[in-house]
Design a protein around this motif. Structure first.
Motif, PDB file in Angstrom:
ATOM      1  N   VAL A  59     -22.901  52.828 -56.336  1.00  0.00           N
ATOM      2  CA  VAL A  59     -21.919  52.429 -57.340  1.00  0.00           C
ATOM      3  C   VAL A  59     -22.281  53.011 -58.706  1.00  0.00           C
TER       4      VAL A  59
ATOM      5  N   TRP B  16     -18.674  44.584 -60.531  1.00  0.00           N
ATOM      6  CA  TRP B  16     -17.815  43.562 -61.153  1.00  0.00           C
ATOM      7  C   TRP B  16     -16.458  43.603 -60.467  1.00  0.00           C
ATOM      8  N   LEU B  17     -15.560  42.694 -60.844  1.00  0.00           N
ATOM      9  CA  LEU B  17     -14.258  42.611 -60.177  1.00  0.00           C
ATOM     10  C   LEU B  17     -13.545  43.959 -60.140  1.00  0.00           C
ATOM     11  N   GLY B  18     -13.511  44.655 -61.285  1.00  0.00           N
ATOM     12  CA  GLY B  18     -12.804  45.936 -61.344  1.00  0.00           C
ATOM     13  C   GLY B  18     -13.364  46.944 -60.350  1.00  0.00           C
TER      14      GLY B  18
ATOM     15  N   THR C  44     -22.541  42.106 -52.653  1.00  0.00           N
ATOM     16  CA  THR C  44     -21.194  42.505 -53.060  1.00  0.00           C
ATOM     17  C   THR C  44     -21.220  43.951 -53.521  1.00  0.00           C
ATOM     18  N   LEU C  45     -20.069  44.566 -53.489  1.00  0.00           N
ATOM     19  CA  LEU C  45     -19.962  45.980 -53.828  1.00  0.00           C
ATOM     20  C   LEU C  45     -19.116  46.134 -55.091  1.00  0.00           C
ATOM     21  N   GLY C  46     -19.522  47.033 -55.964  1.00  0.00           N
ATOM     22  CA  GLY C  46     -18.672  47.360 -57.108  1.00  0.00           C
ATOM     23  C   GLY C  46     -19.187  46.901 -58.455  1.00  0.00           C
TER      24      GLY C  46
ATOM     25  N   TRP D  23      -6.028  34.352 -58.082  1.00  0.00           N
ATOM     26  CA  TRP D  23      -5.285  33.090 -58.185  1.00  0.00           C
ATOM     27  C   TRP D  23      -3.853  33.380 -58.638  1.00  0.00           C
TER      28      TRP D  23
ATOM     29  N   GLY E  74     -11.150  49.969 -65.808  1.00  0.00           N
ATOM     30  CA  GLY E  74     -11.170  50.260 -64.381  1.00  0.00           C
ATOM     31  C   GLY E  74     -10.141  49.539 -63.522  1.00  0.00           C
ATOM     32  N   TYR E  75      -9.405  48.569 -64.116  1.00  0.00           N
ATOM     33  CA  TYR E  75      -8.344  47.963 -63.311  1.00  0.00           C
ATOM     34  C   TYR E  75      -7.291  49.035 -63.036  1.00  0.00           C
TER      35      TYR E  75
ATOM     36  N   GLU F  25      -7.466  38.445 -60.466  1.00  0.00           N
ATOM     37  CA  GLU F  25      -8.601  37.739 -59.847  1.00  0.00           C
ATOM     38  C   GLU F  25      -8.248  37.122 -58.499  1.00  0.00           C
TER      39      GLU F  25
ATOM     40  N   CYS G 235     -26.051  49.287 -53.144  1.00  0.00           N
ATOM     41  CA  CYS G 235     -25.428  49.173 -54.459  1.00  0.00           C
ATOM     42  C   CYS G 235     -25.664  50.410 -55.318  1.00  0.00           C
TER      43      CYS G 235
ATOM     44  N   LEU H 271     -13.717  57.117 -56.805  1.00  0.00           N
ATOM     45  CA  LEU H 271     -12.925  55.884 -56.876  1.00  0.00           C
ATOM     46  C   LEU H 271     -11.801  56.004 -57.904  1.00  0.00           C
TER      47      LEU H 271
ATOM     48  N   ALA I 193     -14.440  36.383 -58.002  1.00  0.00           N
ATOM     49  CA  ALA I 193     -13.723  36.289 -59.273  1.00  0.00           C
ATOM     50  C   ALA I 193     -12.886  35.015 -59.342  1.00  0.00           C
ATOM     51  N   SER I 194     -12.479  34.516 -58.174  1.00  0.00           N
ATOM     52  CA  SER I 194     -11.664  33.300 -58.138  1.00  0.00           C
ATOM     53  C   SER I 194     -11.838  32.663 -56.757  1.00  0.00           C
TER      54      SER I 194
ATOM     55  N   LEU J  91     -17.768  43.853 -48.172  1.00  0.00           N
ATOM     56  CA  LEU J  91     -18.622  43.700 -49.354  1.00  0.00           C
ATOM     57  C   LEU J  91     -17.821  43.750 -50.657  1.00  0.00           C
TER      58      LEU J  91
ATOM     59  N   LEU K 283     -12.468  45.936 -56.771  1.00  0.00           N
ATOM     60  CA  LEU K 283     -11.071  46.271 -56.460  1.00  0.00           C
ATOM     61  C   LEU K 283     -10.919  47.767 -56.163  1.00  0.00           C
ATOM     62  N   LEU K 284     -11.617  48.602 -56.954  1.00  0.00           N
ATOM     63  CA  LEU K 284     -11.531  50.049 -56.717  1.00  0.00           C
ATOM     64  C   LEU K 284     -12.038  50.390 -55.315  1.00  0.00           C
ATOM     65  N   TRP K 285     -13.162  49.783 -54.931  1.00  0.00           N
ATOM     66  CA  TRP K 285     -13.698  50.020 -53.579  1.00  0.00           C
ATOM     67  C   TRP K 285     -12.734  49.513 -52.507  1.00  0.00           C
TER      68      TRP K 285
END
Lengths: 260, 209
Positions: free
Chosen positions: A51, B65-67, B61-63, A149, A253-254, A147, A48, A60, B48-49, B40, B70-72
């Motif tokens: 990151v 958070w969700l954002g 998990t990698l990253g 869903w 970051g999205y 997410e 980790c 990234l 997230a869901s 990961l 997703l980038l990874w």
């Protein structure tokens, strides 16, 4: 006695080969260690810690920009999002935001006006009554959240491209940038080609009823070719611009294009 | 008369023969890295869901958070897809798939499964895959193709609508994507355990012989 062949008289060929290989493994051994080192690097890379390192984040970000370009490249302005029968509608359609429903903007219709800015001929603001008079269409499409869903809903409103034409927007501009009434000030940029997509809609109704507060009263921008967070609710203004002005989630970051 | 040179026959008989060619080794380890990054970061996205009544522990998990996940995921996908495509093309073009993975016969698989369960399955010649290996390796390649296709379909459900249509609908593609991940994880566990039990196979995947 079995017949044996000799490379050098008196020396067993097999033993010779064996011996000569013994002088080679040096390289082979080093390669083995190098292989081991890359195994270690693998563990390191997946840890980790990486990151948090700024170089990984920078890499990234660059790949995400590359992905924006790839998505713009494969975006087909004529490809329509699948539509569904009414029976397929998800009930209840989920409320989704970064705050509770109680904290959702409570917009007073009488006070609200849609502000239009930027590269447009007519910058007049629009009241809700004026907007309601524009021709409307209904479409039942799948809303897909970042997410993972998804839910199928029915949205009614005016195609955004008709409105952009009406206000004399410069459709060669790069973005339509939306600002919203959400707390913390939600905003999101929409690339012009997606803005001009036939299914992109200024939405005033959900399931045939005036858009409820939960789904973005008084106006939502429904973009079935984008992930949900690129479908802003409680919209208060739109700006036609060539500048990338960022967005609430995009800045965190999205992926900015986030097309479907 | 005794010859003074080493014939091909003799070279083949010596222990230095190549079991895994360089392209297989390079692509194998790139794939290993890409798969781990995808799994990961995929677990981060899953959390997230969640599809089921569990989430993956945050430490795996990698990253962040969700954002970040997703980038990874959408960065490592290029590594996975380009490497995977190169592997498929080379595997077919060189005849390696045809030679090493086929034929797969039910009786051969049954025989080797029985032998494996009674610890009688030999690994004397690493250049020849037994039927259990053939089935698992061919199977995991198919799972790899499936997970990439469902992933692409979910990434671009409008532009690549035919991919989603192929799997039914968007939520179905998501479940298939998840089960492919589960199959790859199960494969990974067995694969690593067996590689450690037969270290010369691990050695061959690193130095080739």
């Amino acid at each position: 006695m079995a017949k044996r062949s000799f490379l050098i008289p008196g020396v067993d060929k097999r033993l010779l080969i064996k011996d000569s290989i013994k002088t080679m493994p040096d390289v082979t051994r080093r390669r083995f260690i190098a292989g081991g080192a890359s195994l270690g690097a693998l563990t390191l890379l997946t840890g980790c810690d990486v990151v948090d390192s700024s170089s990984a984040e920078e890499m990234l970000k660059q790949v995400s920009k590359f992905n924006d370009a790839v998505q713009a490249f494969i975006f087909n302005p004529d490809a329509l999002a699948p539509t569904f029968p009414e029976s397929a509608i998800t009930k209840p359609f989920p409320f989704n935001a970064y705050y509770d429903l109680d904290d959702a903007p409570d917009v007073l219709a009488a006070d609200w006006k849609l502000e239009v800015r930027g590269l447009v001929d007519n910058k007049k603001s629009w009241t809700l009554d004026e907007l309601y008079k524009l021709p409307q269409v209904t479409q039942i499409t799948r809303h897909i959240c970042v997410e993972g869903w998804s839910a199928i809903g029915s949205w009614t409103g005016t195609p955004l491209r008709d409105f952009l034409k009406l206000i004399g927007a410069d459709t060669r501009a790069k973005y339509v940038w939306f600002q919203c009434a959400d707390k913390e000030g939600y905003n999101s940029p929409l690339d012009m080609r997606s803005a001009l997509h036939p299914q992109t809609q200024m939405t005033f109704k959900y399931a045939g009823e005036i858009l409820p507060r939960a789904y973005g009263f008084p106006m939502k921008i429904r973009v079935p070719t984008k992930l949900g967070f690129k479908n802003p609710k409680y919209v208060v203004s739109m700006e036609v611009t060539n500048d990338y002005k960022g967005g609430y989630w995009e800045d965190q970051g999205y992926n900015s294009f986030s097309g479907s | 008369m005794a010859s003074l040179t080493v014939t091909d026959e003799q070279v083949r008989g010596n222990p230095a023969k190549v079991i895994q060619p360089a392209w297989v080794r390079v692509m194998h380890w790139i794939n290993a890295l890409a798969m781990i990054l995808m799994i990961l970061s995929g677990w981060q996205i899953y959390n997230a869901s969640p599809l089921f009544a569990f989430t993956f522990p945050r430490e795996y998990t990698l990253g962040g958070w969700l954002g970040g996940g997703l980038l990874w995921h959408f960065a490592a996908m290029w590594l996975l897809m380009i490497n995977g495509l190169a592997y498929l093309v080379t595997g077919f073009a060189t005849g390696r798939f045809a030679k090493k993975l086929f034929p797969i016969t039910p009786s051969g698989v049954l025989h080797d499964v029985r032998a494996a369960l009674t610890f009688k399955l030999g690994h004397d010649d690493l250049t020849v895959y037994n039927y259990v290996q053939r089935l698992l390796y061919a199977g995991i390649i198919l799972v790899g193709v499936l997970i990439v296709l469902t992933g692409l379909g979910m990434w671009k459900p409008v532009q690549l609508y035919y991919l989603v249509a192929l799997f039914g609908d968007y939520p179905t593609a998501r479940y298939i994507h998840f089960f492919c991940m589960a199959a790859i994880c199960a494969f990974l566990v067995v694969h690593v355990v067996l590689a450690l039990l037969v270290p010369k196979s691990l050695r061959a995947m690193i130095i080739g012989r």
